[in-house]
Design an enzyme around this catalytic site. Structure first.
Site, mmCIF file in Angstrom:
data_model
loop_
_atom_site.group_PDB
_atom_site.id
_atom_site.type_symbol
_atom_site.label_atom_id
_atom_site.label_comp_id
_atom_site.label_asym_id
_atom_site.label_seq_id
_atom_site.Cartn_x
_atom_site.Cartn_y
_atom_site.Cartn_z
ATOM 1 N N GLY A 61 47.759 34.631 43.483
ATOM 2 C CA GLY A 61 49.291 34.579 43.524
ATOM 3 C C GLY A 61 49.987 34.221 42.444
ATOM 4 O O GLY A 61 50.842 34.643 41.630
ATOM 5 N N GLN A 70 53.159 32.520 50.918
ATOM 6 C CA GLN A 70 53.074 32.098 52.297
ATOM 7 C C GLN A 70 53.678 32.783 53.256
ATOM 8 O O GLN A 70 53.239 32.417 54.552
ATOM 9 C CB GLN A 70 54.014 30.828 52.258
ATOM 10 C CG GLN A 70 53.160 29.679 51.287
ATOM 11 C CD GLN A 70 51.792 29.201 51.874
ATOM 12 O OE1 GLN A 70 51.491 29.071 53.047
ATOM 13 N NE2 GLN A 70 51.006 28.573 50.940
ATOM 14 N N THR A 81 37.839 44.072 34.012
ATOM 15 C CA THR A 81 37.191 44.535 35.267
ATOM 16 C C THR A 81 37.472 44.242 36.526
ATOM 17 O O THR A 81 37.645 42.936 36.870
ATOM 18 C CB THR A 81 35.717 44.453 35.022
ATOM 19 O OG1 THR A 81 35.264 44.926 33.645
ATOM 20 C CG2 THR A 81 34.865 45.101 36.044
ATOM 21 N N CYS A 85 50.139 18.545 44.610
ATOM 22 C CA CYS A 85 48.955 17.550 44.053
ATOM 23 C C CYS A 85 48.441 18.273 42.595
ATOM 24 O O CYS A 85 48.367 19.228 42.557
ATOM 25 C CB CYS A 85 48.004 17.506 45.075
ATOM 26 S SG CYS A 85 48.651 16.787 46.583
#
Length: 374
Positions: free
Chosen positions: A73, A174, A232, A311
């Site tokens: 993402g 999400q 690739t 975090c």
């Protein structure tokens, strides 16, 4: 033998589905490069294109959209943001994932940040004023917030952005597996996904973009991915991604709602409760128990959850998203519990029992300290 940990951190990574593992093993057995012209190369190429169509079908994007496979993402968001070079300025919401929020200033354009309402939803009136400031804007607004589960009104935002002549990129990482995705109806110009949020492998994602748009490569090199992303292709990972989409369905979770009611009865506040929220993510705060101490308690009890903040390097930080919502006083006290395909009602009940026991002990320790200091 010790009991296996209870996993309630699907918003970070959803454990890989057994069907996905099997699909990846079959892909690994091909053992060829999809760019090779021999028989095994053609077999790998066929698998690649079948997977592309499967992921496009997952977002109802076959026909009106194109897809570039990425390493996840974050790279999909980066590829989208790199298209801003053809625009005059960038606008991102204050609730974006760091892969958008921190990268927005990387392309040499002025950047403005659309504020959040206290509910966690993007302030669309403030966004409208930013769009009316002149120049062609590139806009990034996430659909489902990764910390709170709050859903933004993407269709309405897309209409605003297009009226200003802009491009709207939507981080849907999400949203996948929680709400139904219809790329055409959503109205976005591009959309990012990550396989590991829906029980697929880590390290695989996709950027889906409108067939009406052209994109340039952020990673130049060979002609892979139609020249839009050199390197690739990860055939096994992509096959796993496609398999995961065939099992991911919009969620409903009555057990989650019951758990939230129990948390409120114990004095917790559900973040974003007044806004539309996707199932599967509960972010809550209490006024006098830090996220760090909550995480320690839950981890010692064998329950995997996370803080409502980002975090980094193993450190729990105050949540930038909650601060943007005007919740600075509790931004370091938010816990995020997230469910997925492995979760059942008993898991939510176990979480409530363990958390409430820890909270009661925390209160008792606090009272004892106050008594001793009196």
């Amino acid at each position: 033998m010790a009991n296996a940990p209870l996993y309630l951190d699907h918003a970070a990574t959803s454990p890989i589905r057994p069907q996905v593992r099997e699909a990846m093993l079959r892909a690994w057995e091909i053992g060829a490069n999809a760019s090779s012209v021999h028989a095994l190369g053609r077999k790998a190429k066929l698998l690649l294109e079948e997977a592309r169509n499967a992921v496009l079908a997952f977002v109802n994007g076959v026909g009106p959209a194109r897809l570039v496979f990425t390493s996840g993402g974050t790279e999909a968001n980066q590829l989208a943001l790199s298209q801003s070079r053809g625009f005059d300025r960038v606008i991102v919401s204050a609730g974006e994932h760091d892969s958008v929020y921190k990268a927005a200033e990387s392309y040499g354009l002025p950047v403005a940040y659309a504020p959040l309402l206290r509910s966690g939803v993007v302030d669309t009136e403030a966004l409208r004023q930013l769009l009316n400031a002149g120049g062609k804007p590139f806009v990034a607004v996430m659909w489902v917030n990764n910390e709170t589960g709050v859903i933004n009104p993407i269709r309405a935002i897309a209409d605003q952005v297009h009226a200003a002549g802009g491009w709207l990129h939507v981080d849907a990482v999400q949203a996948a597996g929680k709400v139904a995705i219809d790329f055409e109806a959503l109205g976005a110009d591009s959309l990012s996904l990550a396989a590991h949020k829906i029980g697929g492998p880590q390290g695989v994602g996709a950027l889906i973009y409108s067939a009406d748009r052209d994109i340039h490569a952020a990673i130049p090199g060979g002609g892979q991915e139609f020249g839009h992303r050199a390197g690739t292709e990860n055939i096994a990972g992509i096959a796993g991604f496609a398999e995961a989409t065939s099992h991911a369905r919009p969620m409903t979770d009555t057990a989650q709602a019951e758990a939230e009611a129990a948390l409120k009865a114990l004095g917790a506040t559900i973040v974003g409760e007044e806004a539309p929220r996707a199932p599967g993510i509960t972010c809550f705060t209490v006024p006098d128990w830090t996220a760090q101490l909550q995480l320690i308690h839950m981890d010692m009890a064998g329950i995997c959850v996370s803080s409502g903040s980002a975090c980094s390097s193993g450190k729990v930080k105050s949540s930038r998203v909650l601060e943007a919502m005007g919740l600075s006083d509790v931004a370091d006290k938010a816990l995020r519990v997230s469910s997925g395909w492995t979760t059942n009602a008993a898991d939510w009940q176990q979480f409530i029992e363990v958390w409430s026991t820890g909270y009661a002990k925390h209160h008792a320790r606090q009272a004892s300290r106050v008594k001793e200091s009196a």
